[in-house]
Design a protein around this motif. Structure first.
Motif, PDB file in Angstrom:
ATOM      1  N   ALA A   1     -34.120 -21.786 -53.652  1.00 28.04           N
ATOM      2  CA  ALA A   1     -35.066 -20.993 -54.427  1.00 28.04           C
ATOM      3  C   ALA A   1     -34.458 -19.671 -54.874  1.00 28.04           C
ATOM      4  O   ALA A   1     -33.636 -19.068 -54.179  1.00 28.04           O
ATOM      5  N   SER A   2     -34.882 -19.230 -56.040  1.00 30.11           N
ATOM      6  CA  SER A   2     -34.569 -17.867 -56.489  1.00 30.11           C
ATOM      7  C   SER A   2     -35.560 -16.890 -55.873  1.00 30.11           C
ATOM      8  O   SER A   2     -35.216 -15.751 -55.568  1.00 30.11           O
ATOM      9  N   LEU A   3     -36.799 -17.361 -55.710  1.00 27.48           N
ATOM     10  CA  LEU A   3     -37.883 -16.547 -55.171  1.00 27.48           C
ATOM     11  C   LEU A   3     -38.791 -17.449 -54.341  1.00 27.48           C
ATOM     12  O   LEU A   3     -39.161 -18.533 -54.793  1.00 27.48           O
ATOM     13  N   THR A   4     -39.133 -17.011 -53.154  1.00 25.76           N
ATOM     14  CA  THR A   4     -40.083 -17.733 -52.315  1.00 25.76           C
ATOM     15  C   THR A   4     -41.330 -16.879 -52.159  1.00 25.76           C
ATOM     16  O   THR A   4     -41.257 -15.734 -51.704  1.00 25.76           O
ATOM     17  N   LEU A   5     -42.467 -17.437 -52.574  1.00 25.94           N
ATOM     18  CA  LEU A   5     -43.755 -16.756 -52.431  1.00 25.94           C
ATOM     19  C   LEU A   5     -44.443 -17.361 -51.212  1.00 25.94           C
ATOM     20  O   LEU A   5     -45.042 -18.435 -51.295  1.00 25.94           O
ATOM     21  N   THR A   6     -44.313 -16.690 -50.084  1.00 23.53           N
ATOM     22  CA  THR A   6     -44.804 -17.240 -48.834  1.00 23.53           C
ATOM     23  C   THR A   6     -46.236 -16.787 -48.581  1.00 23.53           C
ATOM     24  O   THR A   6     -46.623 -15.682 -48.974  1.00 23.53           O
ATOM     25  N   LEU A   7     -47.014 -17.635 -47.962  1.00 23.77           N
ATOM     26  CA  LEU A   7     -48.452 -17.408 -47.849  1.00 23.77           C
ATOM     27  C   LEU A   7     -48.803 -16.699 -46.547  1.00 23.77           C
ATOM     28  O   LEU A   7     -48.606 -17.235 -45.459  1.00 23.77           O
ATOM     29  N   GLN A   8     -49.250 -15.473 -46.665  1.00 19.94           N
ATOM     30  CA  GLN A   8     -49.797 -14.636 -45.592  1.00 19.94           C
ATOM     31  C   GLN A   8     -48.740 -14.075 -44.629  1.00 19.94           C
ATOM     32  O   GLN A   8     -48.827 -12.933 -44.220  1.00 19.94           O
ATOM     33  N   PHE A   9     -47.717 -14.894 -44.286  1.00 16.72           N
ATOM     34  CA  PHE A   9     -46.757 -14.465 -43.270  1.00 16.72           C
ATOM     35  C   PHE A   9     -45.330 -14.824 -43.691  1.00 16.72           C
ATOM     36  O   PHE A   9     -45.097 -15.889 -44.246  1.00 16.72           O
ATOM     37  N   PRO A  10     -44.358 -13.954 -43.365  1.00 15.61           N
ATOM     38  CA  PRO A  10     -42.967 -14.396 -43.466  1.00 15.61           C
ATOM     39  C   PRO A  10     -42.673 -15.379 -42.341  1.00 15.61           C
ATOM     40  O   PRO A  10     -43.362 -15.405 -41.327  1.00 15.61           O
ATOM     41  N   ARG A  11     -41.669 -16.206 -42.512  1.00 11.96           N
ATOM     42  CA  ARG A  11     -41.325 -17.223 -41.515  1.00 11.96           C
ATOM     43  C   ARG A  11     -40.038 -16.834 -40.795  1.00 11.96           C
ATOM     44  O   ARG A  11     -39.176 -16.160 -41.351  1.00 11.96           O
ATOM     45  N   LEU A  12     -39.911 -17.309 -39.586  1.00  9.63           N
ATOM     46  CA  LEU A  12     -38.725 -17.025 -38.788  1.00  9.63           C
ATOM     47  C   LEU A  12     -37.446 -17.319 -39.558  1.00  9.63           C
ATOM     48  O   LEU A  12     -36.482 -16.542 -39.528  1.00  9.63           O
ATOM     49  N   ALA A  13     -37.426 -18.426 -40.269  1.00 12.63           N
ATOM     50  CA  ALA A  13     -36.215 -18.843 -40.977  1.00 12.63           C
ATOM     51  C   ALA A  13     -35.756 -17.823 -42.012  1.00 12.63           C
ATOM     52  O   ALA A  13     -34.571 -17.767 -42.351  1.00 12.63           O
ATOM     53  N   PHE A  14     -36.653 -16.996 -42.525  1.00 18.17           N
ATOM     54  CA  PHE A  14     -36.298 -16.026 -43.559  1.00 18.17           C
ATOM     55  C   PHE A  14     -35.358 -14.942 -43.033  1.00 18.17           C
ATOM     56  O   PHE A  14     -34.684 -14.272 -43.823  1.00 18.17           O
TER      57      PHE A  14
END
Length: 508
Positions: A182-195
């Motif tokens: 992805a160029s941009l990830t729009l994550t819902l409500q929370f960032p994820r550990l993997a980020f």
């Protein structure tokens, strides 16, 4: 901020639906509104947009987003994968029907054969294939070929929630070529550990959290192992100073640093400690460092080692609250021997230390010294130093997993340095630091952090709090240095010079 696992997020979703008495499609609509708003802020309606939607909730989000974009004069082309037919999640089916009812004409439902669209660098792809619903790595299948087609197209890719093919938590078995880049990830409500792991940077790209107003009560009810440290967290930990105080109220720090040809490391650590607010700072260094230290850091006292070019004695001659060892001390035999003797005494006295740089390299040469590191000591390795201590690791993920194991076993804190520096505690909790900039990838930056940590311990902060404060202040000072010197021009001296301003900014 808590960083939740996929299972916890699903529980928060379900709890929100239960508490608010709503249907799941309502959360889909909230997600779509935020995603569509973000896309419209970045791209005009004449942009070609191709949407790939899977059969689950992620596909539902993508379809609802496409409908909202269409209502604002965008013309998305939608491909919905419903292989075999009748495989759609109820929310995905509802989103499909709403999209078609709104007049969505550029729509293909893929039930058996997929005719690939032509994609190019001028196109925008919205990836809604899988999200967090994936249970295992994708096998070599039709979906893998779709993902590889999208990646190879050169198109700008926006992933919803997480890139398809990736997991929000650990990605040990994932194969990067089978995951959307992805160029941009729009994550819902929370960032994820993997980020927060460097392994996944190419996959996630830039990321932004879309608030979908999930239940705060449900969030509070979930216990977390991972956290993101932000400025508001740090402000509450800093102690404001009273009016009637003296330097005696802010403790004494000693830093064992420097050797012949590495006096600069001692200077930088001393500057970090001096800017931290510690009452008194002493640098113990070889005799060859006398003139350099006295002329460049006059605020720090100098204590001479018996040796002219290396440190051969770590004896504490006063009661210091903050003790740091490592920057530029080298790995000569007399230094290694002296460090081992000192660690045994410090361990017997349960005196937490800060061990960095060459102190860690000395321990790597004699691994039995790990058993003498006092409880709640702080070690601050970068990836190379960590691997010298604990074995080679092929990924940042495996390194973090090992750090969690080692911190618990030795009952120490590990500051695993990187873009999102991970502060790993003995109780298994991990705090990712949010401040900092690539401009800080410069020689001596870690030496400044070591001094800063020593100064915070000197002021009476316990090691767990000092680690959080030190990493965040250090990162913010780096950001301030970048604003003045640019991304390429920052030196460790600039970072040290901005520590006081960083603390002031946080407290204000």
């Amino acid at each position: 901020m808590k960083i939740y696992t996929n299972d916890q997020i699903r529980a928060i979703d379900a709890g929100t639906i239960r508490r608010e008495g709503i249907a799941g499609i309502e959360l889909v609509e909230r997600a779509a509104e935020g995603i569509a708003r973000e896309i419209m802020a970045r791209w005009r309606p004449n942009k070609r947009i191709v949407v790939f939607a899977g059969p689950g909730n992620n596909g539902a989000d993508a379809l609802a987003t496409a409908r909202l974009l269409m209502e604002q004069a965008y013309m998305p082309e939608v491909y919905l994968f419903n292989i075999g037919g009748n495989r759609l999640h109820p929310d995905c089916r509802e989103s499909r029907d709403r999209f078609l009812a709104a007049g969505g004409s550029k729509f293909t439902e893929v039930i058996k054969n997929f005719e690939r669209p032509m994609l190019g660098p001028d196109d925008l792809v919205i990836d809604g294939l899988f999200g967090t619903g994936l249970k295992s790595p994708l096998p070599s299948s039709g979906y893998v070929s779709v993902i590889q087609m999208i990646n190879e197209s050169g198109a700008t890719i926006v992933s919803i929630d997480i890139p398809s093919g990736m997991f929000g938590d650990w990605n040990t078995e994932a194969i990067n070529r089978n995951i959307i880049n992805a160029s941009l990830t729009l994550t819902l409500q929370f960032p994820r550990l993997a980020f927060f792991l460097s392994d996944n940077d190419q996959l996630v790209g830039n990321w932004k959290v879309i608030d979908i107003n999930l239940s705060r009560e449900e969030m509070r009810a979930q216990k977390a192992q991972f956290y993101l440290v932000q400025q508001q967290d740090i402000k509450s930990l800093l102690h404001p100073r009273k009016k009637f105080v003296s330097k005696a109220d802010f403790g004494s720090a000693i830093i064992y640093a420097g050797s012949y040809g590495m006096t600069g490391a001692a200077v930088l650590a001393a500057k970090g400690a001096s800017r931290s607010g510690a009452g008194k700072v002493t640098v113990h260094s070889p005799r060859c460092a006398f003139y350099v230290l006295q002329s460049t850091v006059p605020s720090a006292m100098y204590e001479a080692d018996p040796d002219n070019s290396t440190i051969s004695d770590f004896t504490l001659r006063k009661d210091y609250k903050g003790i740091a060892i490592g920057p530029g001390i080298g790995t000569s035999d007399n230094t290694v021997n002296a460090l081992e003797s000192f660690l045994k005494v410090a361990n017997a006295n349960s005196r937490p230390l800060i061990l960095d740089a060459d102190a860690l390299n000395c321990i790597a040469m004699r691994p039995s010294m790990l058993n003498y590191i006092p409880v709640l000591s702080i070690i601050t390795p970068h990836a190379g130093e960590f691997d010298r201590l604990f074995g080679e690791h092929a990924s940042a993920e495996s390194r973090l997993r090992k750090a969690i194991e080692v911190a618990a076993y030795h009952r120490i804190l590990i500051i695993l340095k990187g873009r999102y520096t991970a502060i790993v505690r003995p109780d298994g909790k991990v705090y990712f630091n949010s401040s900092g900039t690539p401009a800080m990838a410069t020689a001596g930056s870690g030496d400044v952090l070591t001094g800063l940590l020593a100064g915070l311990l000197a002021q009476g902060y316990n090691p767990e709090i000092a680690a959080l404060l030190g990493c965040f202040i250090h990162g913010l000072a780096g950001e301030m240095a970048e604003s003045a010197e640019g991304e390429y021009g920052v030196t460790a001296d600039d970072i040290a010079a901005n520590i006081g301003r960083a603390i002031k900014t946080i407290m204000e």
